[in-house]
Design an enzyme around this catalytic site. Structure first.
Site, PDB file in Angstrom:
ATOM      1  N   LYS B 121       0.817  -1.213   0.000  1.00  0.00           N
ATOM      2  CA  LYS B 121       0.000   0.000   0.000  1.00  0.00           C
ATOM      3  C   LYS B 121       0.853   1.267   0.000  1.00  0.00           C
ATOM      4  O   LYS B 121       0.476   2.284  -0.577  1.00  0.00           O
ATOM      5  CB  LYS B 121      -0.941   0.001   1.199  1.00  0.00           C
ATOM      6  CG  LYS B 121      -2.033  -1.040   1.097  1.00  0.00           C
ATOM      7  CD  LYS B 121      -3.131  -0.785   2.095  1.00  0.00           C
ATOM      8  CE  LYS B 121      -4.231  -1.818   1.982  1.00  0.00           C
ATOM      9  NZ  LYS B 121      -3.882  -3.107   2.625  1.00  0.00           N
ATOM     10  N   GLU B 205      -4.195   6.747   8.144  1.00  0.00           N
ATOM     11  CA  GLU B 205      -4.901   7.442   7.091  1.00  0.00           C
ATOM     12  C   GLU B 205      -6.147   8.095   7.661  1.00  0.00           C
ATOM     13  O   GLU B 205      -6.802   7.534   8.534  1.00  0.00           O
ATOM     14  CB  GLU B 205      -5.318   6.402   6.045  1.00  0.00           C
ATOM     15  CG  GLU B 205      -5.607   6.940   4.689  1.00  0.00           C
ATOM     16  CD  GLU B 205      -5.757   5.760   3.726  1.00  0.00           C
ATOM     17  OE1 GLU B 205      -4.810   5.484   2.981  1.00  0.00           O
ATOM     18  OE2 GLU B 205      -6.815   5.107   3.767  1.00  0.00           O
ATOM     19  N   HIS B 240     -16.111  -4.262   5.818  1.00  0.00           N
ATOM     20  CA  HIS B 240     -15.223  -4.133   4.660  1.00  0.00           C
ATOM     21  C   HIS B 240     -15.373  -5.254   3.637  1.00  0.00           C
ATOM     22  O   HIS B 240     -14.532  -5.419   2.761  1.00  0.00           O
ATOM     23  CB  HIS B 240     -13.753  -3.991   5.098  1.00  0.00           C
ATOM     24  CG  HIS B 240     -13.560  -2.855   6.061  1.00  0.00           C
ATOM     25  ND1 HIS B 240     -13.536  -1.543   5.652  1.00  0.00           N
ATOM     26  CD2 HIS B 240     -13.451  -2.841   7.407  1.00  0.00           C
ATOM     27  CE1 HIS B 240     -13.399  -0.771   6.720  1.00  0.00           C
ATOM     28  NE2 HIS B 240     -13.347  -1.528   7.786  1.00  0.00           N
ATOM     29  N   ARG B 296      -5.830  -7.944  -9.974  1.00  0.00           N
ATOM     30  CA  ARG B 296      -6.472  -9.226 -10.277  1.00  0.00           C
ATOM     31  C   ARG B 296      -7.870  -8.971 -10.818  1.00  0.00           C
ATOM     32  O   ARG B 296      -8.330  -7.839 -10.850  1.00  0.00           O
ATOM     33  CB  ARG B 296      -6.600 -10.052  -8.994  1.00  0.00           C
ATOM     34  CG  ARG B 296      -7.352  -9.273  -7.911  1.00  0.00           C
ATOM     35  CD  ARG B 296      -7.651 -10.087  -6.684  1.00  0.00           C
ATOM     36  NE  ARG B 296      -7.965  -9.235  -5.542  1.00  0.00           N
ATOM     37  CZ  ARG B 296      -9.162  -8.763  -5.257  1.00  0.00           C
ATOM     38  NH1 ARG B 296     -10.177  -9.006  -6.051  1.00  0.00           N
ATOM     39  NH2 ARG B 296      -9.365  -8.009  -4.191  1.00  0.00           N
TER      40      ARG B 296
END
Lengths: 128, 495
Positions: B121, B205, B240, B296
């Site tokens: 990330k 974040e 999520h 992907r």
């Protein structure tokens, strides 16, 4: 897909349904339901039907409003045992045989789930 | 890029509905398939459908579907030319991509370098910033000491997210609401990151608390051109995990759509990206922020296929074979598509997994309805793997028609043997916020945090249940003996 044909509101409906391991699965008006129907031992024995005789189960989720019997009490078939409430309707659960109350599994005000055992009856034997 | 060559045989290192999806694509292209499966997955649709099967290990994922050596060995011994990793499992594993290539086969997916760049990330975020893309304010520095991380938390402002630097999905992700709980949650995220990914490195974040999840499907063809296949919205998520996805997003106007597509395309092009990829963004107050790139095929790829008129799996295979795609220069979306993920879970008990044997299933076919299914009646849903057992995808002229079609399709979908989240999906599809297209990533936790109430049967329905049960052979009403055998012996009256 297994199904059964049932007349309802002037029409024959083909309803997907099957029984397995004491459960009845069926699909009706857009929803799949599963209800407990006992161990499903077939006719011919003492334990007929979807459940054992003398075992009174909640036919729907709801609330117990009245309990009319106590353990040890002798009752006749058809005697009102417990009153429950669901969807603003009252349901009276009745004795399905002549016998003695062996167990009362609920108290007034209690929430019960579908299939929960409400009352157990011992069948009267050797009755003249 | 490998020399152009036609694949004779493709190995599928996956299971469930995506394995079926890939096998079917191969069959249509005249390519043989070998399924690399775990020991318990012989009673599955993919196993029956594949030309060959090779057992790569025991049921637990780490012993089979995550075992790089076993999968490479299986593909090699079956004589496969290429390996398709599907999604999840080894699909975003750089070492697997390298091992497949080193063994002389083609990895159907992006290059190992693509996976490396976007898989981490931190390096992904740096790449985005390099090309001037919008990122969420945060901290991704080398200094992973608690005092430094706490200082950065205060600088970024609360609420904020603490995530594992490696790995995808929601693993090791914490929402920190204030400075009091910061230290404890950071330490916990570090521990989870260490155990899940072998690296305790985390990044911080800003948490966007009313954002929408918007993602862009991109595809790099063998000639180096990156196609932008527009966007999807996946704001309906639980912990999520996406539940409902659609294409295109109802939340973007033309300007935003072009802007977000351009950023995603640039990002992939500058990285020399090959194959299918998805750039995920958060959109809040008309501003979007890069979240991550998935290297992907996505679970929700069918909604893009339906509105864009493409086959992403075949495009992946064509690209891996070094063949050009017959795609238009400019894409134009057509109508609207929605996907619902069918999970084997009990909607009346907060979504706890429901396992067992599938007794029967009925998929109501019709125009604009597509079913991606990984099982057949008689197959077992076990607790070893993800509880997603199927996907229902619909297409119609407009979003509202697609919602109506989905509701009707789910109404006529029957699965016996395990409980499913279909009642929950129906509630979501009928929710005003969803119908208006206003849902954010907090939609689910805001409106559906409590389990659904189980249905209650009306007296008429109870009669019906008795009738059905009776028809199935067990007396519940009047038996030959004339005795009432119903355990549900009751009378009713109006109160």
């Amino acid at each position: 897909m297994n199904w059964v044909e049932i007349p309802y509101h002037g029409k024959i409906w083909r309803i997907p349904a099957l029984k397995s391991q004491g459960r009845l699965w069926f699909h009706w008006q857009g929803e799949t339901h599963v209800v407990e129907v006992g161990n499903g031992s077939r006719r011919g024995g003492a334990d007929q039907g979807r459940s054992h005789r003398g075992v009174i189960q909640a036919p729907m989720p709801g609330k117990v409003t009245k309990v009319h019997v106590t353990v040890g009490e002798r009752v006749a078939k058809g005697k009102a045992l417990v009153v429950m409430e669901a969807m603003k309707m009252e349901y009276t659960l009745e004795a399905d045989l002549d016998g003695t109350i062996a167990e009362v599994g609920v108290t007034p005000g209690q929430q019960v789930s579908l299939g929960q055992v409400i009352v157990r009856l011992d069948e009267e034997t050797g009755k003249a | 890029m490998a020399r152009p060559r036609k694949f004779e045989k493709v190995a599928i290192a996956n299971r469930g509905e995506v394995a079926v999806r890939i096998i079917r694509a191969c069959q249509e292209m005249g390519i043989e398939t070998v399924l690399l499966h775990s020991s318990v997955d012989t009673q599955t649709a993919a196993y029956r459908l594949a030309d060959e099967a090779y057992c790569v290990g025991e049921a637990p994922s780490h012993a089979s579907y995550l075992n790089i050596q076993a999968n490479v060995q299986g593909a090699l011994s079956a004589g496969a030319d290429a390996v398709h990793p599907g999604f999840g499992f080894l699909s975003e594993n750089r070492e697997f991509a390298e091992a497949v290539t080193q063994a002389g086969m083609v990895f159907i997916g992006p290059t190992a370098e693509n996976i490396r760049l976007f898989g981490d990330k931190i390096s992904a975020k740096e790449h985005v910033e390099k090309i001037g893309g919008p990122t969420i304010p945060g901290y991704q520095g080398e200094d992973q000491s608690i005092p430094r991380l706490l200082k950065e938390c205060d600088r970024i402002g609360y609420p904020l997210i603490c995530k594992a630097a490696a790995g995808g999905g929601g693993r090791g992700l914490k929402v920190i609401k204030n400075s009091f709980e910061a230290e404890e949650l950071i330490k916990s995220a570090q521990r989870e990151a260490m155990s899940a990914f072998g690296s305790g490195s985390v990044f911080l974040e800003k948490y966007l608390d009313h954002a929408k999840h918007i993602e862009v499907q991109i595809f790099g063809d063998h000639g180096g051109k990156v196609h932008v296949l527009f966007d999807r919205e996946c704001s309906v998520q639980r912990r999520h995990q996406k539940i409902i996805e659609e294409a295109l997003s109802p939340s973007l106007d033309e300007d935003l759509r072009q802007a977000i597509g351009r950023i995603a395309g640039d990002l992939a092009e500058r990285a020399g990206y090959v194959g299918a990829g998805t750039v995920e963004f958060l959109l809040q107050d008309e501003r979007f922020y890069f979240m991550e790139m998935n290297t992907r095929l996505q679970v929700e790829h069918p909604v893009t296929e339906l509105v864009m008129g493409v086959d992403l799996v075949k495009a992946q295979i064509m690209t891996a074979m070094g063949q050009p795609l017959s795609w238009p220069k400019e894409f134009k979306a057509r109508g609207h598509a929605i996907e619902c993920r069918i999970y084997a879970e009990d909607p009346y008990r907060g979504g706890i997994p429901s396992t067992g044997k599938i007794l029967a299933a009925h998929w109501p076919q019709g125009p604009g309805r597509r079913f991606e299914v990984g099982f057949e009646p008689g197959d077992e849903v076990t607790s070893y793997y993800d509880p997603m057992i199927a996907k229902v995808i619909v297409w119609d002229e407009s979003r509202i028609r697609a919602i109506q079609k989905m509701k009707r399709t789910l109404s006529d979908t029957v699965i016996f043997g395990v409980r499913t989240n279909i009642p929950l999906l129906q509630s979501i599809l009928s929710h005003e916020e969803f119908v208006l297209g206003e849902m954010t990533t907090r939609f689910f936790e805001t409106h559906f945090s409590k389990p659904l109430s189980p249905p209650e049967f009306s007296p008429t329905e109870l009669k019906l249940i008795q009738a059905i049960s009776g028809k199935l052979g067990e007396p519940v009403d009047r038996d030959a003996g004339g005795e009432d055998q119903s355990p549900w012996s009751f009378t009713w009256s109006r109160r």
